[in-house]
Design a protein around this motif. Structure first.
Motif, PDB file in Angstrom:
ATOM      1  N   GLN A   5       0.734  -0.939   0.032  1.00 23.93           N
ATOM      2  CA  GLN A   5       0.085  -0.342   0.450  1.00 23.93           C
ATOM      3  C   GLN A   5       0.929   1.207  -0.240  1.00 23.93           C
ATOM      4  N   ALA A   6       1.982   1.596   0.604  1.00 23.34           N
ATOM      5  CA  ALA A   6       2.811   1.990   1.444  1.00 23.34           C
ATOM      6  C   ALA A   6       3.164   2.262  -0.710  1.00 23.34           C
ATOM      7  N   ASP A   7       3.666   1.440  -1.530  1.00 21.48           N
ATOM      8  CA  ASP A   7       4.288   1.749  -2.365  1.00 21.48           C
ATOM      9  C   ASP A   7       3.607   2.288  -3.715  1.00 21.48           C
ATOM     10  N   GLN A   8       2.402   1.651  -3.121  1.00 22.24           N
ATOM     11  CA  GLN A   8       1.293   1.942  -4.500  1.00 22.24           C
ATOM     12  C   GLN A   8       1.051   3.568  -4.633  1.00 22.24           C
ATOM     13  N   LEU A   9       0.618   3.680  -2.530  1.00 21.34           N
ATOM     14  CA  LEU A   9       0.819   5.360  -2.744  1.00 21.34           C
ATOM     15  C   LEU A   9       1.947   6.212  -2.789  1.00 21.34           C
ATOM     16  N   LEU A  10       3.396   5.969  -2.738  1.00 21.99           N
ATOM     17  CA  LEU A  10       4.030   6.434  -3.254  1.00 21.99           C
ATOM     18  C   LEU A  10       4.257   6.420  -4.602  1.00 21.99           C
ATOM     19  N   GLY A  11       4.010   5.745  -5.475  1.00 26.43           N
ATOM     20  CA  GLY A  11       4.005   5.513  -6.718  1.00 26.43           C
ATOM     21  C   GLY A  11       3.064   6.812  -7.089  1.00 26.43           C
ATOM     22  N   SER A  12       1.604   6.458  -6.820  1.00 23.12           N
ATOM     23  CA  SER A  12       0.442   7.304  -7.222  1.00 23.12           C
ATOM     24  C   SER A  12       0.761   9.667  -6.836  1.00 23.12           C
ATOM     25  N   LEU A  13       1.798   9.272  -5.983  1.00 22.19           N
ATOM     26  CA  LEU A  13       1.731  10.655  -4.883  1.00 22.19           C
ATOM     27  C   LEU A  13       3.556  11.119  -6.083  1.00 22.19           C
ATOM     28  N   LYS A  44       0.274   7.470   6.530  1.00 18.59           N
ATOM     29  CA  LYS A  44      -1.136   6.878   6.392  1.00 18.59           C
ATOM     30  C   LYS A  44      -1.826   8.243   6.802  1.00 18.59           C
ATOM     31  N   VAL A  45      -1.630  10.155   6.863  1.00 20.09           N
ATOM     32  CA  VAL A  45      -2.405  10.336   6.776  1.00 20.09           C
ATOM     33  C   VAL A  45      -2.569  10.770   5.161  1.00 20.09           C
ATOM     34  N   LEU A  46      -0.929  11.229   4.342  1.00 21.15           N
ATOM     35  CA  LEU A  46      -1.641  10.728   2.922  1.00 21.15           C
ATOM     36  C   LEU A  46      -2.098   9.912   2.554  1.00 21.15           C
ATOM     37  N   ALA A  47      -2.550   8.859   2.501  1.00 22.26           N
ATOM     38  CA  ALA A  47      -3.018   8.344   2.004  1.00 22.26           C
ATOM     39  C   ALA A  47      -5.161   8.564   2.596  1.00 22.26           C
ATOM     40  N   ALA A  48      -4.961   8.900   3.347  1.00 26.67           N
ATOM     41  CA  ALA A  48      -6.335   9.460   4.312  1.00 26.67           C
ATOM     42  C   ALA A  48      -7.146  10.626   3.341  1.00 26.67           C
TER      43      ALA A  48
END
Length: 181
Positions: A5-13, A44-48
């Protein structure tokens, strides 16, 4: 956050960062990613922020602290953060037709700040936001103590600041979040 999930979020960012390079004022992703990886709470905050429709992106750096500033850069006020009154005092004061929550309460729960008027105006220098929606902003105590709250939008090529009762809520009004990392 779990690694996938962190990797996916970092990829989107990273993708958003590269697509909107004009927002970052000469920063490189190579300096952003390590800071995020070292701050799991911020991820976690960025994911929210992402999950609620905010499309967070780096919009600058705090001149005093050096912190990176992430802000909701969705074209319209984040879809899952609308129909909220201004703060919890306003929410509790409503006798009927209470909204699901408040902008200030949700921001506190997420671990973010409401934008100030100056921050909202600075964001509007990076693009055109809230052409159909509006966003609650941090409200000075003297306005809030009289029962009011401030919100902004962009119409006719200008940024407008308005007031409303803090208890009010509308389907097209939400809030934009600011996160310091």
């Amino acid at each position: 956050m779990k690694t996938p999930q962190a990797d996916q979020l970092l990829g989107s960012l990273k993708s958003r960062f590269e697509k909107h390079a004009h927002r970052q004022q000469g920063m490189a992703w190579a300096e952003v990613q390590p800071r995020l990886e070292a701050a799991p709470a911020a991820l976690k905050v960025l994911a929210a922020m992402e999950a609620s429709g905010g499309e967070p992106d780096v919009i600058g750096r705090d001149a005093v602290t050096g912190e990176l500033l992430f802000c909701d850069c969705a074209a319209e006020s984040p879809s899952e953060r609308r129909s909220l009154c201004f703060d919890d005092d306003a929410l509790h004061a409503r006798k009927e037709n209470k909204p699901a929550g408040s902008a200030a309460g949700m921001a506190l729960a997420m671990g973010v700040e409401l934008l100030s008027e100056a921050q909202y105006r600075a964001l509007q220098q990076l693009g055109e936001f809230d052409l159909k929606t509006s966003s609650w902003i941090a409200t000075p105590d003297d306005v809030r103590s009289l029962g009011g709250a401030l919100f902004c939008d962009r119409r006719y090529g200008r940024v407008f600041v308005y007031h409303n009762g803090a208890q009010s809520y509308y389907a097209a009004r939400g809030f934009r979040a600011l996160l310091r990392v």
